[in-house]
Design an enzyme around this catalytic site. Structure first.
Site, PDB file in Angstrom:
ATOM      1  N   TRP A 102      39.642  78.145   2.064  1.00  9.84           N
ATOM      2  CA  TRP A 102      38.490  77.684   1.281  1.00  9.84           C
ATOM      3  C   TRP A 102      37.730  78.841   0.659  1.00  9.84           C
ATOM      4  O   TRP A 102      37.213  78.726  -0.458  1.00  9.84           O
ATOM      5  CB  TRP A 102      37.592  76.776   2.117  1.00  9.84           C
ATOM      6  CG  TRP A 102      38.309  75.495   2.452  1.00  9.84           C
ATOM      7  CD1 TRP A 102      38.783  75.109   3.670  1.00  9.84           C
ATOM      8  CD2 TRP A 102      38.691  74.460   1.532  1.00  9.84           C
ATOM      9  NE1 TRP A 102      39.422  73.893   3.566  1.00  9.84           N
ATOM     10  CE2 TRP A 102      39.380  73.474   2.278  1.00  9.84           C
ATOM     11  CE3 TRP A 102      38.518  74.268   0.162  1.00  9.84           C
ATOM     12  CZ2 TRP A 102      39.898  72.310   1.693  1.00  9.84           C
ATOM     13  CZ3 TRP A 102      39.026  73.109  -0.422  1.00  9.84           C
ATOM     14  CH2 TRP A 102      39.711  72.151   0.332  1.00  9.84           C
ATOM     15  N   ASP A 173      29.247  78.135   2.276  1.00 16.58           N
ATOM     16  CA  ASP A 173      29.947  76.854   2.231  1.00 16.58           C
ATOM     17  C   ASP A 173      29.985  76.348   3.672  1.00 16.58           C
ATOM     18  O   ASP A 173      30.770  76.832   4.485  1.00 16.58           O
ATOM     19  CB  ASP A 173      31.366  77.054   1.680  1.00 16.58           C
ATOM     20  CG  ASP A 173      32.195  75.769   1.749  1.00 16.58           C
ATOM     21  OD1 ASP A 173      31.677  74.723   2.206  1.00 16.58           O
ATOM     22  OD2 ASP A 173      33.382  75.812   1.338  1.00 16.58           O
ATOM     23  N   LYS A 197      32.268  65.040   6.399  1.00  9.39           N
ATOM     24  CA  LYS A 197      32.724  65.476   7.726  1.00  9.39           C
ATOM     25  C   LYS A 197      31.671  65.108   8.773  1.00  9.39           C
ATOM     26  O   LYS A 197      31.878  64.176   9.539  1.00  9.39           O
ATOM     27  CB  LYS A 197      33.050  66.956   7.721  1.00  9.39           C
ATOM     28  CG  LYS A 197      34.241  67.245   6.790  1.00  9.39           C
ATOM     29  CD  LYS A 197      34.212  68.627   6.265  1.00  9.39           C
ATOM     30  CE  LYS A 197      35.090  68.851   5.054  1.00  9.39           C
ATOM     31  NZ  LYS A 197      36.470  68.415   5.144  1.00  9.39           N
TER      32      LYS A 197
HETATM   33  N1  PMP Z   1      35.086  73.879   1.686  1.00  9.34           N
HETATM   34  C1  PMP Z   1      35.485  73.519   2.915  1.00  9.34           C
HETATM   35  C2  PMP Z   1      35.208  74.428   4.061  1.00  9.34           C
HETATM   36  C3  PMP Z   1      36.160  72.308   3.092  1.00  9.34           C
HETATM   37  O1  PMP Z   1      36.565  71.933   4.303  1.00  9.34           O
HETATM   38  C4  PMP Z   1      36.416  71.477   1.977  1.00  9.34           C
HETATM   39  C5  PMP Z   1      37.111  70.145   2.106  1.00  9.34           C
HETATM   40  N2  PMP Z   1      37.931  69.948   3.146  1.00  9.34           N
HETATM   41  C6  PMP Z   1      36.000  71.911   0.729  1.00  9.34           C
HETATM   42  C7  PMP Z   1      35.329  73.104   0.614  1.00  9.34           C
HETATM   43  C8  PMP Z   1      36.244  71.074  -0.485  1.00  9.34           C
HETATM   44  O2  PMP Z   1      35.386  70.013  -0.412  1.00  9.34           O
HETATM   45  P1  PMP Z   1      35.391  68.766  -1.374  1.00  9.34           P
HETATM   46  O3  PMP Z   1      36.627  68.019  -1.112  1.00  9.34           O
HETATM   47  O4  PMP Z   1      34.137  68.054  -0.961  1.00  9.34           O
HETATM   48  O5  PMP Z   1      35.301  69.273  -2.772  1.00  9.34           O
END
Ligand code: PMP
Length: 362
Positions: A102, A173, A197
């Site tokens: 991420w 994030d 989550k």
């Molecule tokens: N950052 C992290 C740490 C994530 O776990 C996720 C999704 N699993 C995201 C970003 C992306 O998030 P979204 O699907 O809400 O765009």
């Protein structure tokens, strides 16, 4: 209905109590004769729901009054772009801690704005088994901000404390460990995360931003992507994700009934300890790829020593109503996500099954 334990990484398990409240109020919210889904976002009923959701989030997290809380859409992925659009403020370098999947995606998006991610530290050389110690980070004093991912949902690596950045704004994030433990919001310039989550249904993205960082978006920033405009409009510049905000509000109230973040953290520690102990005492039948001090309390990746047993593991787990344990395709193996709403009983059911499975197949 058979009770199941859902270990999905997100959208994920929600508190059963909250789902029952939603069910009760689904057709008629508080005598209004309407479902929340059917209400005008500018009507007094929904305005009350949104205001209370913000108030409760502020109370749960202890958000100082010089921070705005925004209820947006587009997921954390949209924030990968919105953060640079709003926070570059004429600078061209951003400090990044590279902890895996991420954080890498956030860096990739930053480059689209002509800015350069400056990696202060990376776990890559060690296969993302750890997070390099803060003392050794190579920071750039001209960085617009420092970005980190407090919990890598796929790799299962989690920061156990908040990095210190001095005058450089700290951006996090927090998608996958949002509200899983107390944090001191005043140490951050900006926190963002998708709700799907620990917070509520997909479709809601929460941003908490210090006021002095607003109002400097780069030229050409679309209206919807400008934090200042969203803040001035109380996140109602356009139609917000009303139903998701409503459910999140109920989750914030549930968190307060649970005793707040400190009490929730204690339960998360207990659940994670039980699961990691089961992995570590399996005589090598199961293995966690992350070094102990960096292991996530939320997402627990683990491998079976004999990967040819993976399919049987998933199948037998499912037969015991233990769902969504297949690991992310990037890592393989298994992953058990044990967010706030996963009861200890669910983790006990999983560890009991893991021990039985190891006994029968070891
Ligand atoms: N950052 C992290 C740490 C994530 O776990 C996720 C999704 N699993 C995201 C970003 C992306 O998030 P979204 O699907 O809400 O765009």
């Amino acid at each position: 209905m058979t009770p199941v334990f859902n270990f999905s990484a997100g959208p994920a398990v929600l508190p059963r109590e909250v789902l029952l409240e939603v069910q009760n109020e689904l057709l008629d919210w508080h005598g209004s004769g309407m479902s929340v889904m059917e209400m005008s976002h500018r009507g007094k009923e929904f305005m009350q729901i949104a205001a209370e959701a913000e108030e409760d989030l502020r109370a749960v997290m202890g958000i100082p009054s010089n921070y705005k809380v925004l209820f947006l859409q587009g997921g954390a992925t949209t924030q990968f772009a919105m953060v640079p659009m709003n926070l570059l403020r004429g600078r061209s370098v951003v400090d990044f801690v590279d902890t895996g999947h991420w954080s890498k995606l956030a860096m990739k998006e930053l480059r689209k704005f002509g800015a350069t991610p400056h990696i202060v530290a990376s776990g890559e050389a060690n296969g993302y088994r750890d997070i390099p110690a803060e003392e050794g980070w190579q920071r750039n004093p001209d960085a617009a901000y420092l970005h980190y991912t407090s919990n890598e949902t796929i790799g299962g690596v989690e920061f156990q404390s908040t990095p210190k950045t001095g005058d450089v704004p700290l951006v996090c994030d927090m998608s996958s460990n949002f509200l899983s433990r107390p944090v001191d919001v005043s140490q951050f310039g900006l926190i963002y995360g998708g709700a799907q989550k620990n917070i509520g249904p997909a479709g809601l993205t929460i941003v908490i931003v210090r006021e002095d960082l607003l109002g400097q978006a780069i030229a050409g920033t679309p209206t919807m992507f400008d934090y200042r405009i969203q803040a001035e409009g109380d996140s109602m510049y356009n139609t917000p994700p009303t139903f998701a905000i409503y459910v999140a509000g109920l989750v914030f109230k549930w968190m307060q009934r649970q005793g707040g973040l400190k009490a929730i953290e204690q339960r998360n520690i207990e659940k994670a300890a039980l699961l990691y102990e089961t992995i570590d005492t399996s005589a090598g039948f199961y293995r966690c790829p992350v070094d102990k001090p960096y292991r996530s309390r939320m997402n627990v990746p683990f491998m079976l020593a004999d990967a040819s047993l993976d399919e049987a593991f998933i199948k037998e787990a499912k037969a015991r109503n233990l769902l969504q344990l297949k690991g992310h395709r990037a890592l393989g193996g298994m992953r058990a996500s044990i967010y706030n709403a996963m009861p200890l009983e669910g983790v006990r059911a999983l560890t009991g099954f893991m021990q039985d499975f190891a006994r029968h197949n070891g």
